[in-house]
Scaffold this active site. Structure first.
Site, PDB file in Angstrom:
ATOM      1  N   ASN A  49       2.265   6.447  -8.601  1.00  7.50           N
ATOM      2  CA  ASN A  49       3.840   6.042  -7.635  1.00  7.50           C
ATOM      3  C   ASN A  49       2.826   5.433  -6.138  1.00  7.50           C
ATOM      4  O   ASN A  49       3.702   4.523  -5.528  1.00  7.50           O
ATOM      5  CB  ASN A  49       4.722   6.479  -7.695  1.00  7.50           C
ATOM      6  CG  ASN A  49       5.912   5.788  -6.747  1.00  7.50           C
ATOM      7  OD1 ASN A  49       6.276   5.064  -6.766  1.00  7.50           O
ATOM      8  ND2 ASN A  49       5.887   6.419  -5.751  1.00  7.50           N
ATOM      9  N   TYR A 107      -2.520  -5.713  -0.176  1.00  5.98           N
ATOM     10  CA  TYR A 107      -1.745  -5.176  -0.891  1.00  5.98           C
ATOM     11  C   TYR A 107      -1.650  -5.840  -2.173  1.00  5.98           C
ATOM     12  O   TYR A 107      -2.108  -5.480  -3.160  1.00  5.98           O
ATOM     13  CB  TYR A 107      -0.539  -5.347  -0.539  1.00  5.98           C
ATOM     14  CG  TYR A 107       0.897  -4.676  -0.374  1.00  5.98           C
ATOM     15  CD1 TYR A 107       1.308  -2.548  -0.932  1.00  5.98           C
ATOM     16  CD2 TYR A 107       1.716  -4.961  -1.832  1.00  5.98           C
ATOM     17  CE1 TYR A 107       1.667  -2.492  -0.985  1.00  5.98           C
ATOM     18  CE2 TYR A 107       2.802  -4.441  -2.581  1.00  5.98           C
ATOM     19  CZ  TYR A 107       2.691  -3.448  -2.248  1.00  5.98           C
ATOM     20  OH  TYR A 107       3.621  -2.557  -2.603  1.00  5.98           O
ATOM     21  N   LYS A 144      -2.500  -4.814  -6.227  1.00  2.00           N
ATOM     22  CA  LYS A 144      -1.420  -4.693  -7.141  1.00  2.00           C
ATOM     23  C   LYS A 144      -1.839  -4.903  -8.627  1.00  2.00           C
ATOM     24  O   LYS A 144      -1.495  -4.856  -9.829  1.00  2.00           O
ATOM     25  CB  LYS A 144      -0.059  -4.858  -6.783  1.00  2.00           C
ATOM     26  CG  LYS A 144       0.825  -3.905  -5.235  1.00  2.00           C
ATOM     27  CD  LYS A 144       0.695  -2.428  -5.737  1.00  2.00           C
ATOM     28  CE  LYS A 144       1.324  -1.729  -5.521  1.00  2.00           C
ATOM     29  NZ  LYS A 144       1.735  -0.020  -5.421  1.00  2.00           N
ATOM     30  N   ALA A 165       5.650  11.244  -4.576  1.00  2.00           N
ATOM     31  CA  ALA A 165       7.408  11.529  -4.932  1.00  2.00           C
ATOM     32  C   ALA A 165       8.602  12.451  -3.782  1.00  2.00           C
ATOM     33  O   ALA A 165       9.374  12.708  -3.689  1.00  2.00           O
ATOM     34  CB  ALA A 165       7.528  12.297  -6.465  1.00  2.00           C
ATOM     35  N   ALA A 192      -3.502  -8.015  -3.698  1.00  2.00           N
ATOM     36  CA  ALA A 192      -4.569  -7.983  -4.597  1.00  2.00           C
ATOM     37  C   ALA A 192      -5.041  -6.801  -4.951  1.00  2.00           C
ATOM     38  O   ALA A 192      -5.624  -6.834  -6.813  1.00  2.00           O
ATOM     39  CB  ALA A 192      -6.144  -8.529  -3.324  1.00  2.00           C
TER      40      ALA A 192
HETATM   41  N1  LIG Z   1       9.999  -1.072  -2.234  1.00  2.00           N
HETATM   42  C1  LIG Z   1       9.633  -1.455  -2.101  1.00  2.00           C
HETATM   43  O1  LIG Z   1      10.504  -2.865  -1.745  1.00  2.00           O
HETATM   44  C2  LIG Z   1       8.421  -1.743  -3.561  1.00  2.00           C
HETATM   45  C3  LIG Z   1       7.902  -3.505  -3.780  1.00  2.00           C
HETATM   46  C4  LIG Z   1       7.051  -3.213  -4.631  1.00  2.00           C
HETATM   47  C5  LIG Z   1       6.030  -2.163  -4.877  1.00  2.00           C
HETATM   48  N2  LIG Z   1       6.852  -0.866  -5.110  1.00  2.00           N
HETATM   49  C6  LIG Z   1       5.805   0.273  -4.567  1.00  2.00           C
HETATM   50  O2  LIG Z   1       6.246   1.014  -5.178  1.00  2.00           O
HETATM   51  C7  LIG Z   1       5.707   2.511  -4.967  1.00  2.00           C
HETATM   52  C8  LIG Z   1       7.051   3.417  -4.138  1.00  2.00           C
HETATM   53  O3  LIG Z   1       7.239   2.486  -2.849  1.00  2.00           O
HETATM   54  P1  LIG Z   1       8.217   3.312  -1.852  1.00  2.00           P
HETATM   55  O4  LIG Z   1       8.920   2.128  -1.331  1.00  2.00           O
HETATM   56  O5  LIG Z   1       9.310   3.665  -2.560  1.00  2.00           O
HETATM   57  O6  LIG Z   1       7.176   3.840  -0.338  1.00  2.00           O
HETATM   58  P2  LIG Z   1       8.061   4.830   0.113  1.00  2.00           P
HETATM   59  O7  LIG Z   1       6.729   4.832   1.740  1.00  2.00           O
HETATM   60  O8  LIG Z   1       9.026   5.437   0.356  1.00  2.00           O
HETATM   61  O9  LIG Z   1       7.593   6.110  -0.524  1.00  2.00           O
HETATM   62  C9  LIG Z   1       5.795   6.330  -0.765  1.00  2.00           C
HETATM   63  C10 LIG Z   1       5.818   7.920  -0.809  1.00  2.00           C
HETATM   64  O10 LIG Z   1       4.055   7.625  -1.191  1.00  2.00           O
HETATM   65  C11 LIG Z   1       3.298   8.530  -0.512  1.00  2.00           C
HETATM   66  N3  LIG Z   1       2.078   8.301   0.094  1.00  2.00           N
HETATM   67  C12 LIG Z   1       0.850   7.348   0.555  1.00  2.00           C
HETATM   68  N4  LIG Z   1       0.066   7.143   0.978  1.00  2.00           N
HETATM   69  C13 LIG Z   1      -0.132   8.581  -0.119  1.00  2.00           C
HETATM   70  C14 LIG Z   1      -1.357   8.655  -0.127  1.00  2.00           C
HETATM   71  N5  LIG Z   1      -2.077   8.372   0.413  1.00  2.00           N
HETATM   72  N6  LIG Z   1      -1.928   9.764  -0.757  1.00  2.00           N
HETATM   73  C15 LIG Z   1      -0.827  10.362  -1.174  1.00  2.00           C
HETATM   74  N7  LIG Z   1       0.711  10.463  -1.221  1.00  2.00           N
HETATM   75  C16 LIG Z   1       0.130   9.033  -0.400  1.00  2.00           C
HETATM   76  C17 LIG Z   1       4.301   9.073   0.748  1.00  2.00           C
HETATM   77  O11 LIG Z   1       3.429   9.725   1.975  1.00  2.00           O
HETATM   78  C18 LIG Z   1       5.039   8.262   0.431  1.00  2.00           C
HETATM   79  O12 LIG Z   1       5.602   9.139   0.034  1.00  2.00           O
HETATM   80  C19 LIG Z   1       4.427   1.982  -4.241  1.00  2.00           C
HETATM   81  O13 LIG Z   1       3.283   1.533  -4.582  1.00  2.00           O
HETATM   82  C20 LIG Z   1       5.164   0.302  -4.004  1.00  2.00           C
HETATM   83  O14 LIG Z   1       4.265  -0.156  -3.707  1.00  2.00           O
HETATM   84  C21 LIG Z   1       7.774  -1.005  -3.774  1.00  2.00           C
END
Ligand SMILES: NC(=O)c1ccc[n+]([C@@H]2O[C@H](COP(=O)([O-])OP(=O)(O)OC[C@H]3O[C@@H](n4cnc5c(N)ncnc54)[C@H](O)[C@@H]3O)[C@@H](O)[C@H]2O)c1
Length: 255
Positions: free
Chosen positions: A90, A155, A159, A14, A157
Site C-alpha cells: 500500500n 506516478y 501504478k 499503514a 507510469a
Molecule cells: N489518497 C488517494 O487519493 C489515492 C488514490 C489512488 C491511490 N492511492 C494509493 O493508495 C496508497 C495509500 O495512499 P494514502 O493516500 O493513504 O497516502 P498517505 O500519505 O496517507 O499514506 C502513505 C503511507 O506510506 C508511507 N510511505 C511512503 N513512502 C514510504 C516508503 N518509502 N517506505 C515505507 N513507507 C512509506 C507513509 O509514511 C504513509 O504512512 C498509495 O499507494 C497511494 O498511491 C491513494
C-alpha cells in the site's frame, strides 16, 4: 470473512491514510498485522490501536525503496507473527506537478517508492509464500495507472507498471497458490490527497470539482477501500486472480 482469522499479514504504509484503514480492518477479521512504514512513530500508533482493541500487531520501520530494509522488515514481522500469508503493498508517494516542469531526480524517487517498493516487497515475500504453500498479495495501484491523472505522470507510469506486473506475477505463481490482485483507489481523503490538491483556495476548488465529478459526490474514505482488501485476502476470493478493481465512487467505470 473466511480464511482470515489467525493469518499473518504485512501492510506497507499503514501508519497513515488508506493503509491504516486496511490494517485496522484486517485486524478486526482476526489477522495478525505487521505495519511496515517509513514513519516509525505512525506505524507504532497504528499497531497500538490494534493491540488496544484486542488484536495482535507489530510495527517495523523500513523504507520500501531499499531492498535490504524490506528483507529485514519482513523477517522482523515473520519472527513476531509467524508465516506471512498476506502482503498488502500500500505504501506510496507522489509530488504532483506538470511532467515538463519535473526533473529526473524527482522521477527517481517516485519510481523508487511506487515501483521498486512493491517489487522489493514481492521479491522478498513471494518465495516464502511459495515455500509455505501459498498466500495472497494485494497491490494498491491507482486509477491514475488506468486512466491517467494530470500532474501525476511518473506516478501514473509506476501504478500502470504495478498493474501489469501483478498480472504477470499472477500468471507465474497462481497455480502454486500465490494469488495477486490490484486495487485502484480513486481520489480519497488522506494526507497524500491533501498534498496533491494543495493548500488554500486552489486545493478547495480541486476537491470540490472532484466531488462534483464522482457519482457518489464524495471522496473515498479509508473504510471504503479496506473491505475489498480484506475480501481479496480472504479465501472467499480464492478464484479471483490477476484482477484490477477500482474503488472510486464511480468516477471511473470499467467493464
Ligand atoms: N489518497 C488517494 O487519493 C489515492 C488514490 C489512488 C491511490 N492511492 C494509493 O493508495 C496508497 C495509500 O495512499 P494514502 O493516500 O493513504 O497516502 P498517505 O500519505 O496517507 O499514506 C502513505 C503511507 O506510506 C508511507 N510511505 C511512503 N513512502 C514510504 C516508503 N518509502 N517506505 C515505507 N513507507 C512509506 C507513509 O509514511 C504513509 O504512512 C498509495 O499507494 C497511494 O498511491 C491513494
Amino acid at each position: 470473512m473466511r480464511g482470515l482469522d489467525g493469518a499473518a499479514a504485512v501492510v506497507t504504509g499503514a501508519a497513515s491514510g488508506l493503509g491504516r484503514g486496511m490494517a485496522l480492518r484486517l485486524a478486526e477479521e482476526g489477522v495478525r498485522v505487521g505495519i511496515l512504514d517509513l514513519d516509525g512513530a505512525g506505524a507504532q500508533t497504528t499497531a497500538e490501536a490494534i493491540n488496544e482493541a484486542g488484536g495482535n500487531a507489530v510495527a517495523v520501520t523500513a523504507d520500501i525503496a531499499d531492498y535490504q530494509q524490506c528483507a529485514e522488515g519482513v523477517a522482523a514481522v515473520g519472527a513476531a507473527l509467524g508465516e506471512i500469508r498476506i502482503l498488502v503493498n500500500n505504501a506510496g508517494w507522489d509530488r504532483a506537478g506538470p511532467f515538463i516542469d519535473s526533473d529526473p531526480q524527482l522521477w527517481r524517487r517516485i519510481i523508487d517508492i511506487n515501483l521498486y517498493g512493491p517489487l522489493n516487497m514481492q521479491h522478498v515475500v513471494v518465495p516464502q509464500m511459495l515455500q509455505n504453500g501459498g498466500g495472497k498479495i494485494i497491490n494498491i495501484a491507482s486509477d491514475a495507472g488506468r486512466v491517467g491523472s494530470s500532474g501525476e505522470g511518473v506516478y501514473s507510469a509506476c501504478k500502470g507498471g504495478v498493474i501489469a506486473f501483478s498480472k504477470t506475477l499472477s500468471r507465474e505463481v497462481a497455480r502454486r497458490g500465490v494469488i495477486v490482485n490490484c486495487v485502484c483507489p480513486g481520489p480519497s481523503d488522506t494526507p497524500l490527497f491533501a498534498d496533491f490538491a494543495g493548500q488554500g483556495e486552489a486545493g478547495d476548488k480541486l476537491r470540490a470539482s472532484l466531488e462534483r465529478a464522482i457519482p457518489l459526490r464524495r471522496l473515498g474514505q479509508p473504510e471504503d477501500i479496506a473491505g475489498l482488501v480484506a475480501f481479496l485476502a480472504s479465501s472467499e476470493a480464492d478464484f479471483i486472480v490477476g484482477q484490477t478493481i477500482s474503488v472510486s465512487g464511480g468516477l471511473t467505470m470499467h467493464g
